[in-house]
Design an enzyme around this catalytic site. Structure first.
Site, PDB file in Angstrom:
ATOM      1  N   GLY A   1       0.814  -1.200   0.000  1.00  0.00           N
ATOM      2  CA  GLY A   1       0.000   0.000   0.000  1.00  0.00           C
ATOM      3  C   GLY A   1       0.852   1.255   0.000  1.00  0.00           C
TER       4      GLY A   1
ATOM      5  N   GLY B   1       0.156  -5.167   0.697  1.00  0.00           N
ATOM      6  CA  GLY B   1      -1.089  -5.025  -0.039  1.00  0.00           C
ATOM      7  C   GLY B   1      -1.178  -5.898  -1.269  1.00  0.00           C
TER       8      GLY B   1
ATOM      9  N   GLU C   1       5.466  -6.001   7.354  1.00  0.00           N
ATOM     10  CA  GLU C   1       4.940  -4.863   8.114  1.00  0.00           C
ATOM     11  C   GLU C   1       5.720  -4.555   9.387  1.00  0.00           C
ATOM     12  OE1 GLU C   1       1.929  -5.990   5.225  1.00  0.00           O
ATOM     13  OE2 GLU C   1       3.134  -7.153   6.643  1.00  0.00           O
TER      14      GLU C   1
ATOM     15  N   ASP D   1      -1.483  -7.294   7.712  1.00  0.00           N
ATOM     16  CA  ASP D   1      -2.904  -7.025   7.523  1.00  0.00           C
ATOM     17  C   ASP D   1      -3.337  -7.569   6.181  1.00  0.00           C
ATOM     18  OD1 ASP D   1      -1.533  -5.033   6.058  1.00  0.00           O
ATOM     19  OD2 ASP D   1      -3.152  -3.584   6.304  1.00  0.00           O
TER      20      ASP D   1
END
Length: 350
Positions: free
Chosen positions: A66, A115, A138, A146
């Protein structure tokens, strides 16, 4: 005129989506997420579209993750509600791909991280190549996995989920298949043939036919060979105990992993360990995404390490984050409990 960051077109029954931001390794922004969602919703009931193909422009990768630089700007400016919008729409897209009524073939060629895993990891047929490099990195920015990553990590063999989630280690194609992040290895030179040939295959036999026509047998997974020491160390109850077990193994690779963990955000590590283990008890991907949404908003609204990690890696690029608290021993069990218990003001589902 600016070229679209998502290319959506149809040919002979195939809806083809291409992430078209190669200069940024196809990193996702909110506009791209919305365009992907709109295209899929438009094809959901279109009788002319029988299968979806998802890939990335350029040869470097499907998607590096992301747009965390925008995330940094929003948090620093005190606009967590904008952060919430991004993650709600991204996670709903991840669920849409997983639940889509038509087969989704994702080509995770090259770098596919964060992402990118959220897009490819929940597809019906997940293709990797000899160039694939998959990871949930992350913790490197003071955060936790996530985009449904905790669901995938929780269902990896043994304690590989804890290992991959905590360290952010990179998987090659063989590792990705072994851990359940991918299904089929296709040599990169066959990808064009795969894309053209999808129209000829009945959706009901798609996976079998893709493997038979273009797939190859994966190499031996390095992670499979390392399972013994990984399982022993990463079964420990806490991050501190994991590091202690790694040190006690007297395995050079294990010692290197301990060194890595001690450079990462103690808060991010504690939240990651708890989230992956809780995800094993959850019933489905939707539940895991809801848990991840709570954790990400906990980070965005109350934890300094996320902003500090992005600053060190992507803003100032000094690679010297100052974590708060700075040491693994400084993080008690109440930290992870707080992350999992946090309830955002706007829920993910509803």
């Amino acid at each position: 005129m600016t070229e679209s960051r998502i290319l959506a077109r149809t040919r002979a029954g195939v809806g083809h989506l291409t992430l078209n931001r190669p200069g940024a390794l196809n990193a996702l922004d909110l506009g791209m997420i919305r365009d992907l969602t709109a295209a899929l919703e438009g094809w959901r009931h279109d009788p002319e579209v029988r299968v979806i193909l998802l890939d990335g422009a350029g040869e470097r990768g499907l998607c590096a993750g992301g747009d965390v630089r925008t995330l940094y700007d929003e948090i620093v400016a005190g606009r967590p509600e904008e952060t919430g919008i991004f993650f709600r729409e991204e996670y709903r897209l991840n669920a849409l791909i997983s639940d889509f009524p038509k087969p989704v073939v994702a080509i995770a060629d090259g770098i596919t991280m964060g992402g990118g895993i959220g897009l490819a990891g929940h597809a019906s047929i997940r293709v990797v190549t000899e160039r694939s490099r998959l990871a949930m990195p992350e913790t490197r920015i003071g955060f936790a996995p996530d985009v449904g990553g905790t669901w995938l990590l929780a269902h990896a063999p043994g304690r590989l989920g804890e290992y991959l989630g905590l360290t952010g280690a990179t998987m090659n194609a063989a590792d990705a298949v072994y851990t359940g992040f991918a299904d089929i290895v296709v040599p990169s030179e066959r990808l064009d043939h795969l894309a053209m040939g999808l129209a000829e295959i009945e959706p009901s036999s798609l996976r079998t036919e893709v493997d038979a026509r273009w797939g190859m047998r994966p190499d031996a997974s390095d992670l499979k060979g390392a399972r013994a020491w990984i399982d022993e160390a990463f079964a420990a109850d806490s991050v501190a105990e994991i590091v202690a077990r790694l040190r006690a193994l007297h395995v050079p690779q294990a010692s290197n992993v301990a060194d890595t963990l001690e450079t990462l955000s103690p808060t991010g590590l504690a939240a990651t360990l708890a989230a992956v283990r809780r995800a094993r008890q959850l019933p489905d991907l939707h539940s895991a995404l809801a848990q991840e949404y709570s954790v990400v908003m906990w980070f965005a609204t109350s934890q300094p390490d996320l902003v500090e990690g992005i600053r060190a890696q992507l803003v100032d690029k000094d690679r010297t984050p100052r974590w708060n608290p700075p040491a693994i021993a400084d993080v008690g069990p109440e930290v992870a409990a707080s992350a999992l218990a946090y309830r955002p003001s706007v829920p993910l589902w509803g």
